[in-house]
Design a protein around this motif. Structure first.
Motif, PDB file in Angstrom:
ATOM      1  N   ARG A  54     -10.156  -2.393  -0.832  1.00  0.00           N
ATOM      2  CA  ARG A  54      -9.958  -2.794   0.789  1.00  0.00           C
ATOM      3  C   ARG A  54      -8.921  -2.863   1.428  1.00  0.00           C
ATOM      4  N   LEU A  55      -7.862  -3.422   0.666  1.00  0.00           N
ATOM      5  CA  LEU A  55      -6.454  -3.250   1.362  1.00  0.00           C
ATOM      6  C   LEU A  55      -5.867  -2.062   1.481  1.00  0.00           C
ATOM      7  N   PHE A  56      -6.131  -0.985   0.612  1.00  0.00           N
ATOM      8  CA  PHE A  56      -5.576   0.256   0.659  1.00  0.00           C
ATOM      9  C   PHE A  56      -6.305   1.149   1.792  1.00  0.00           C
ATOM     10  N   ALA A  57      -7.728   0.864   1.879  1.00  0.00           N
ATOM     11  CA  ALA A  57      -8.492   1.514   2.864  1.00  0.00           C
ATOM     12  C   ALA A  57      -8.147   1.287   4.414  1.00  0.00           C
ATOM     13  N   ARG A  58      -7.947  -0.121   4.247  1.00  0.00           N
ATOM     14  CA  ARG A  58      -7.587  -0.965   5.895  1.00  0.00           C
ATOM     15  C   ARG A  58      -6.323  -0.369   6.280  1.00  0.00           C
ATOM     16  N   VAL A  59      -5.211  -0.175   5.353  1.00  0.00           N
ATOM     17  CA  VAL A  59      -3.988   0.349   5.567  1.00  0.00           C
ATOM     18  C   VAL A  59      -3.827   1.625   6.060  1.00  0.00           C
ATOM     19  N   LEU A  60      -4.350   2.517   5.099  1.00  0.00           N
ATOM     20  CA  LEU A  60      -4.233   4.172   5.274  1.00  0.00           C
ATOM     21  C   LEU A  60      -5.308   4.600   5.962  1.00  0.00           C
ATOM     22  N   GLY A  61      -6.591   3.920   6.007  1.00  0.00           N
ATOM     23  CA  GLY A  61      -7.735   4.556   6.612  1.00  0.00           C
ATOM     24  C   GLY A  61      -8.625   5.631   5.473  1.00  0.00           C
ATOM     25  N   VAL A  73       0.792  -1.253   0.040  1.00  0.00           N
ATOM     26  CA  VAL A  73       0.206  -0.007  -0.048  1.00  0.00           C
ATOM     27  C   VAL A  73       0.823   1.227   0.008  1.00  0.00           C
ATOM     28  N   VAL A  74       1.824   1.147   0.576  1.00  0.00           N
ATOM     29  CA  VAL A  74       2.843   2.513   0.637  1.00  0.00           C
ATOM     30  C   VAL A  74       3.455   2.605  -0.628  1.00  0.00           C
ATOM     31  N   GLU A  75       3.696   1.525  -1.281  1.00  0.00           N
ATOM     32  CA  GLU A  75       4.180   1.733  -2.757  1.00  0.00           C
ATOM     33  C   GLU A  75       3.107   2.200  -3.536  1.00  0.00           C
ATOM     34  N   ALA A  76       1.885   1.775  -3.380  1.00  0.00           N
ATOM     35  CA  ALA A  76       0.949   2.383  -4.268  1.00  0.00           C
ATOM     36  C   ALA A  76       0.512   3.866  -4.061  1.00  0.00           C
ATOM     37  N   ALA A  77       0.410   3.997  -2.708  1.00  0.00           N
ATOM     38  CA  ALA A  77       0.577   5.524  -2.306  1.00  0.00           C
ATOM     39  C   ALA A  77       1.601   6.512  -3.165  1.00  0.00           C
ATOM     40  N   LEU A  78       2.845   6.008  -3.146  1.00  0.00           N
ATOM     41  CA  LEU A  78       4.004   6.648  -3.546  1.00  0.00           C
ATOM     42  C   LEU A  78       3.586   6.857  -5.144  1.00  0.00           C
ATOM     43  N   TRP A  79       3.084   5.701  -5.774  1.00  0.00           N
ATOM     44  CA  TRP A  79       2.786   5.421  -7.320  1.00  0.00           C
ATOM     45  C   TRP A  79       1.789   6.858  -7.686  1.00  0.00           C
ATOM     46  N   ILE A  80       0.654   6.758  -6.548  1.00  0.00           N
ATOM     47  CA  ILE A  80      -0.401   7.729  -6.872  1.00  0.00           C
ATOM     48  C   ILE A  80       0.400   8.943  -6.722  1.00  0.00           C
TER      49      ILE A  80
END
Length: 198
Positions: A116-123, A83-90
Protein backbone atom coordinates in the motif's frame (compact mmCIF):
# COMPACT_ATOMS: atom_id res chain seq x y z
CA UNK A 1 18.94 13.91 -17.80
CA UNK A 2 16.71 16.77 -18.84
CA UNK A 3 15.40 18.17 -22.08
CA UNK A 4 14.66 21.78 -22.91
CA UNK A 5 11.66 21.71 -25.21
CA UNK A 6 10.99 24.57 -27.59
CA UNK A 7 7.56 26.18 -27.09
CA UNK A 8 6.58 25.09 -30.61
CA UNK A 9 7.21 21.43 -29.70
CA UNK A 10 5.25 21.72 -26.47
CA UNK A 11 2.33 23.20 -28.42
CA UNK A 12 2.62 20.53 -31.13
CA UNK A 13 2.44 17.60 -28.71
CA UNK A 14 -0.37 19.15 -26.70
CA UNK A 15 0.12 21.81 -24.05
CA UNK A 16 -2.03 21.31 -20.99
CA UNK A 17 -0.65 22.93 -17.82
CA UNK A 18 -1.88 20.14 -15.53
CA UNK A 19 0.19 17.60 -17.48
CA UNK A 20 3.40 19.58 -17.84
CA UNK A 21 3.40 20.68 -14.21
CA UNK A 22 3.14 17.17 -12.81
CA UNK A 23 5.37 16.82 -9.78
CA UNK A 24 5.22 13.04 -9.52
CA UNK A 25 5.84 10.91 -12.58
CA UNK A 26 5.63 7.19 -11.82
CA UNK A 27 8.13 4.90 -13.57
CA UNK A 28 5.90 4.15 -16.52
CA UNK A 29 7.15 1.48 -18.91
CA UNK A 30 6.22 3.73 -21.82
CA UNK A 31 8.82 6.22 -20.64
CA UNK A 32 11.60 4.25 -18.90
CA UNK A 33 12.74 2.39 -22.00
CA UNK A 34 12.92 5.59 -24.05
CA UNK A 35 14.70 7.28 -21.15
CA UNK A 36 17.43 4.65 -21.19
CA UNK A 37 17.88 5.06 -24.93
CA UNK A 38 18.13 8.83 -24.45
CA UNK A 39 20.77 8.32 -21.76
CA UNK A 40 22.76 6.06 -24.09
CA UNK A 41 22.48 8.66 -26.86
CA UNK A 42 23.69 11.38 -24.49
CA UNK A 43 26.73 9.24 -23.71
CA UNK A 44 27.44 8.77 -27.41
CA UNK A 45 26.49 5.09 -27.48
CA UNK A 46 23.64 5.41 -29.95
CA UNK A 47 23.27 6.86 -33.40
CA UNK A 48 19.82 8.21 -32.59
CA UNK A 49 19.78 11.97 -32.04
CA UNK A 50 18.79 13.44 -28.71
CA UNK A 51 16.41 15.83 -30.46
CA UNK A 52 14.50 12.91 -31.94
CA UNK A 53 14.33 11.18 -28.58
CA UNK A 54 13.25 14.38 -26.84
CA UNK A 55 10.33 14.74 -29.24
CA UNK A 56 9.35 11.10 -28.85
CA UNK A 57 9.55 11.30 -25.04
CA UNK A 58 7.46 14.48 -24.99
CA UNK A 59 4.81 12.94 -27.25
CA UNK A 60 4.64 9.75 -25.17
CA UNK A 61 4.53 11.75 -21.91
CA UNK A 62 1.52 13.76 -23.08
CA UNK A 63 -0.23 10.69 -24.50
CA UNK A 64 0.23 8.69 -21.31
CA UNK A 65 -0.76 11.48 -18.91
CA UNK A 66 -3.74 12.49 -21.00
CA UNK A 67 -5.11 8.99 -20.40
CA UNK A 68 -4.42 8.90 -16.67
CA UNK A 69 -7.12 10.17 -14.40
CA UNK A 70 -5.63 9.83 -10.95
CA UNK A 71 -2.45 10.88 -9.23
CA UNK A 72 -0.81 9.21 -6.27
CA UNK A 73 -2.09 10.50 -2.93
CA UNK A 74 0.11 12.74 -0.83
CA UNK A 75 2.37 10.93 1.61
CA UNK A 76 4.59 11.87 4.53
CA UNK A 77 8.29 12.63 3.90
CA UNK A 78 9.39 9.62 5.98
CA UNK A 79 7.16 7.33 3.88
CA UNK A 80 8.51 8.80 0.65
CA UNK A 81 12.09 8.31 1.86
CA UNK A 82 11.39 4.68 2.83
CA UNK A 83 9.80 3.96 -0.57
CA UNK A 84 12.66 5.64 -2.45
CA UNK A 85 15.11 3.46 -0.51
CA UNK A 86 13.02 0.40 -1.39
CA UNK A 87 12.94 1.39 -5.06
CA UNK A 88 16.73 1.81 -5.07
CA UNK A 89 17.06 -1.61 -3.41
CA UNK A 90 14.82 -3.13 -6.08
CA UNK A 91 16.91 -1.46 -8.81
CA UNK A 92 20.11 -2.87 -7.34
CA UNK A 93 18.68 -6.39 -7.01
CA UNK A 94 16.33 -6.54 -10.01
CA UNK A 95 18.41 -9.24 -11.71
CA UNK A 96 17.66 -11.59 -8.77
CA UNK A 97 14.34 -13.26 -7.93
CA UNK A 98 12.44 -10.75 -5.79
CA UNK A 99 9.06 -11.23 -4.15
CA UNK A 100 6.82 -8.98 -2.09
CA UNK A 101 7.47 -10.72 1.22
CA UNK A 102 11.27 -10.56 1.04
CA UNK A 103 11.27 -6.96 -0.13
CA UNK A 104 8.85 -5.88 2.61
CA UNK A 105 10.94 -7.76 5.17
CA UNK A 106 14.06 -5.95 3.98
CA UNK A 107 12.42 -2.72 5.16
CA UNK A 108 10.74 -4.06 8.31
CA UNK A 109 7.19 -3.84 7.01
CA UNK A 110 4.39 -6.32 6.54
CA UNK A 111 3.78 -7.20 2.88
CA UNK A 112 0.34 -5.58 2.94
CA UNK A 113 1.57 -2.29 4.45
CA UNK A 114 4.60 -2.21 2.14
CA UNK A 115 2.43 -2.78 -0.94
CA UNK A 116 0.00 0.00 0.00
CA UNK A 117 2.75 2.44 0.93
CA UNK A 118 4.81 1.76 -2.21
CA UNK A 119 1.80 2.09 -4.51
CA UNK A 120 0.62 5.27 -2.79
CA UNK A 121 4.02 6.99 -3.07
CA UNK A 122 5.14 5.85 -6.54
CA UNK A 123 1.82 5.10 -8.19
CA UNK A 124 2.86 1.54 -9.11
CA UNK A 125 3.12 -1.71 -7.17
CA UNK A 126 6.54 -3.10 -6.19
CA UNK A 127 6.18 -5.82 -8.87
CA UNK A 128 5.35 -3.27 -11.55
CA UNK A 129 8.39 -1.27 -10.46
CA UNK A 130 10.57 -4.40 -10.58
CA UNK A 131 9.47 -5.19 -14.13
CA UNK A 132 10.15 -1.60 -15.18
CA UNK A 133 13.56 -1.68 -13.56
CA UNK A 134 14.36 -4.83 -15.53
CA UNK A 135 13.08 -3.22 -18.74
CA UNK A 136 15.20 -0.13 -18.12
CA UNK A 137 18.33 -2.23 -17.67
CA UNK A 138 17.43 -4.36 -20.69
CA UNK A 139 17.04 -1.25 -22.84
CA UNK A 140 20.51 -0.11 -21.83
CA UNK A 141 22.05 -3.52 -22.53
CA UNK A 142 20.33 -3.75 -25.91
CA UNK A 143 22.06 -0.50 -26.86
CA UNK A 144 25.47 -1.09 -25.26
CA UNK A 145 25.97 -4.87 -25.23
CA UNK A 146 26.21 -7.06 -28.37
CA UNK A 147 25.22 -10.27 -26.54
CA UNK A 148 22.21 -12.19 -27.85
CA UNK A 149 18.80 -10.98 -26.71
CA UNK A 150 18.20 -14.20 -24.78
CA UNK A 151 21.28 -13.51 -22.64
CA UNK A 152 20.15 -9.93 -22.04
CA UNK A 153 16.70 -11.18 -20.94
CA UNK A 154 18.17 -13.67 -18.49
CA UNK A 155 20.79 -11.21 -17.23
CA UNK A 156 18.21 -8.61 -16.24
CA UNK A 157 16.02 -11.13 -14.40
CA UNK A 158 13.40 -12.38 -16.86
CA UNK A 159 12.90 -16.12 -16.57
CA UNK A 160 12.34 -16.78 -20.25
CA UNK A 161 12.72 -15.09 -23.62
CA UNK A 162 9.04 -15.09 -24.65
CA UNK A 163 7.97 -13.26 -21.48
CA UNK A 164 10.76 -10.72 -21.99
CA UNK A 165 9.90 -10.09 -25.66
CA UNK A 166 6.19 -9.72 -24.90
CA UNK A 167 6.79 -7.39 -21.93
CA UNK A 168 9.41 -5.31 -23.75
CA UNK A 169 7.22 -4.94 -26.84
CA UNK A 170 4.25 -3.86 -24.72
CA UNK A 171 6.40 -1.20 -23.01
CA UNK A 172 8.48 0.07 -25.93
CA UNK A 173 6.09 -0.47 -28.81
CA UNK A 174 8.76 -2.43 -30.67
CA UNK A 175 10.47 -5.78 -30.21
CA UNK A 176 13.87 -5.91 -28.47
CA UNK A 177 15.52 -6.62 -31.84
CA UNK A 178 13.89 -3.61 -33.52
CA UNK A 179 14.78 -1.48 -30.50
CA UNK A 180 18.41 -2.56 -30.77
CA UNK A 181 18.46 -1.77 -34.50
CA UNK A 182 16.87 1.64 -33.89
CA UNK A 183 19.58 2.51 -31.38
CA UNK A 184 22.14 1.90 -34.09
CA UNK A 185 20.66 4.06 -36.79
CA UNK A 186 17.33 2.68 -38.03
CA UNK A 187 15.26 5.83 -37.49
CA UNK A 188 12.28 4.50 -39.45
CA UNK A 189 11.17 2.76 -36.26
CA UNK A 190 10.88 6.10 -34.44
CA UNK A 191 9.03 7.69 -37.35
CA UNK A 192 6.54 4.79 -37.15
CA UNK A 193 6.08 5.29 -33.40
CA UNK A 194 5.54 9.05 -33.82
CA UNK A 195 3.04 8.44 -36.61
CA UNK A 196 1.01 6.21 -34.27
CA UNK A 197 0.85 9.01 -31.68
CA UNK A 198 -0.63 11.59 -34.07
Amino acid sequence: MSFHLAPELVDAVGYRPEIWRSVCVPPLPELVVLGELAQAAAEGNSEVGLGELGMLLAARFVAVFSEQSQRPAESRPCDRRRVVEAALWIDANAHEPIDLESTAGEFGLSPFHFLRLFARVLGVTPHQYLVRSRLRRAARLLVDDPRPITEVALDVGFGDLSNFVRTFHRAAGVSPLRFRRSAHGNRAIFRDLLAVEN
